[in-house]
Design an enzyme around this catalytic site. Structure first.
Site, PDB file in Angstrom:
ATOM      1  N   GLY A 141       0.772  -1.238   0.000  1.00 19.73           N
ATOM      2  CA  GLY A 141       0.000   0.000   0.000  1.00 19.73           C
ATOM      3  C   GLY A 141       0.804   1.290   0.000  1.00 19.73           C
ATOM      4  N   ASP A 181      -5.551   2.508  10.388  1.00 17.56           N
ATOM      5  CA  ASP A 181      -6.996   2.369  10.561  1.00 17.56           C
ATOM      6  C   ASP A 181      -7.243   2.021  12.036  1.00 17.56           C
ATOM      7  OD1 ASP A 181      -9.657   1.656  10.320  1.00 17.56           O
ATOM      8  OD2 ASP A 181      -9.396   0.243   8.705  1.00 17.56           O
TER       9      ASP A 181
HETATM   10  P1  IMP Z   1      -5.013  -1.378  10.683  1.00 18.89           P
HETATM   11  O1  IMP Z   1      -6.488  -1.568  10.924  1.00 18.89           O
HETATM   12  O2  IMP Z   1      -4.537  -0.026  11.128  1.00 18.89           O
HETATM   13  O3  IMP Z   1      -4.226  -2.503  11.297  1.00 18.89           O
HETATM   14  O4  IMP Z   1      -4.804  -1.410   9.110  1.00 18.89           O
HETATM   15  C1  IMP Z   1      -4.485  -2.597   8.435  1.00 18.89           C
HETATM   16  C2  IMP Z   1      -4.433  -2.398   6.950  1.00 18.89           C
HETATM   17  O5  IMP Z   1      -5.764  -2.351   6.451  1.00 18.89           O
HETATM   18  C3  IMP Z   1      -3.792  -1.126   6.381  1.00 18.89           C
HETATM   19  O6  IMP Z   1      -2.392  -1.166   6.331  1.00 18.89           O
HETATM   20  C4  IMP Z   1      -4.384  -1.129   4.978  1.00 18.89           C
HETATM   21  O7  IMP Z   1      -3.655  -2.003   4.135  1.00 18.89           O
HETATM   22  C5  IMP Z   1      -5.775  -1.700   5.214  1.00 18.89           C
HETATM   23  N1  IMP Z   1      -6.781  -0.628   5.213  1.00 18.89           N
HETATM   24  C6  IMP Z   1      -7.351  -0.041   6.278  1.00 18.89           C
HETATM   25  N2  IMP Z   1      -8.235   0.904   5.883  1.00 18.89           N
HETATM   26  C7  IMP Z   1      -8.190   0.903   4.519  1.00 18.89           C
HETATM   27  C8  IMP Z   1      -8.876   1.669   3.507  1.00 18.89           C
HETATM   28  O8  IMP Z   1      -9.698   2.562   3.761  1.00 18.89           O
HETATM   29  N3  IMP Z   1      -8.557   1.372   2.216  1.00 18.89           N
HETATM   30  C9  IMP Z   1      -7.662   0.415   1.870  1.00 18.89           C
HETATM   31  N4  IMP Z   1      -7.007  -0.316   2.775  1.00 18.89           N
HETATM   32  C10 IMP Z   1      -7.269  -0.077   4.103  1.00 18.89           C
END
Ligand code: IMP
Length: 189
Positions: free
Chosen positions: A59, A117
């Site tokens: 990403g 996120d």
């Molecule tokens: P976390 O929830 O912070 O652990 O995020 C995990 C991963 O989810 C991120 O590194 C992104 O790859 C993916 N992700 C979270 N939100 C989005 C979004 O809105 N669009 C695309 N990928 C997302």
């Protein structure tokens, strides 16, 4: 005639990725502004420190590439991946950092993420990196969703805070689609 024209224009702006529709969210100019906010802060903090930048694939490839072009602190640039695997029933899904090719001991490390996120992935990655004996570990992210955040430590540098909606483009994907888009799009419910 004018109404039809506007309607056609609106249709063109909506994009379809797999089974979902997305509408424009942030322009390339707005993203560039967010990137420059992060790079200015990093240049100030890491002046003379030659940090190691670890871009998290897939990403962050576009953000990391634009970010490092404006870094004046002499960074070393590496890319890593997060591998998710099933843990025990009690610990649930775990993430693990793979592909580290740099020696991190006593170095200043900047983990570059596309989006934070829930923050749970970054929490695990911070711990893994800290175990490698770096001088410091900080997290720079293009996007941060404060309303979704459940982690223990907020990102140290954020380009832009956004609502808790799913976005694609500029490296972020929906089922591996949309990463190539130079702008950001948000899901169109
Ligand atoms: P976390 O929830 O912070 O652990 O995020 C995990 C991963 O989810 C991120 O590194 C992104 O790859 C993916 N992700 C979270 N939100 C989005 C979004 O809105 N669009 C695309 N990928 C997302």
């Amino acid at each position: 005639m004018k109404i039809v024209h506007l309607w056609l224009k609106f249709q063109v702006l909506i994009i379809q990725l797999g089974d979902k529709k997305f509408r424009p969210y942030l322009s390339a100019e707005e993203i560039a502004w967010a990137v420059s906010r992060v790079s200015e802060a990093l240049n100030e903090k890491y002046n003379g420190k030659q940090p190691i930048v670890l871009g998290v694939l897939n990403g962050a490839f576009m953000f990391c590439s634009d970010l490092v072009k404006t870094l004046t602190c002499g960074p070393e640039i590496h890319f890593v991946k997060v591998s998710s695997y099933e843990g025990t029933a009690s610990s649930g899904n775990l993430s693990r950092l793979i592909g580290i090719s740099a020696e991190l001991k006593d170095r200043h490390v900047i983990l570059v993420e596309d989006i934070v996120d829930t923050g749970l992935t970054v929490d695990v990655l911070r711990k893994e990196l800290a175990a490698m004996g770096p001088a410091s570990v900080e997290v720079a992210t293009l996007l941060f969703k404060p309303d979704a955040f459940r982690g223990s430590q907020k990102p140290d540098y954020t380009g832009l805070e956004i609502p808790n909606d799913f976005v694609v483009g500029y490296g972020l994907d929906y089922n591996n689609l949309g990463r190539e888009l130079p702008e950001l799009y948000v899901i169109n419910d």
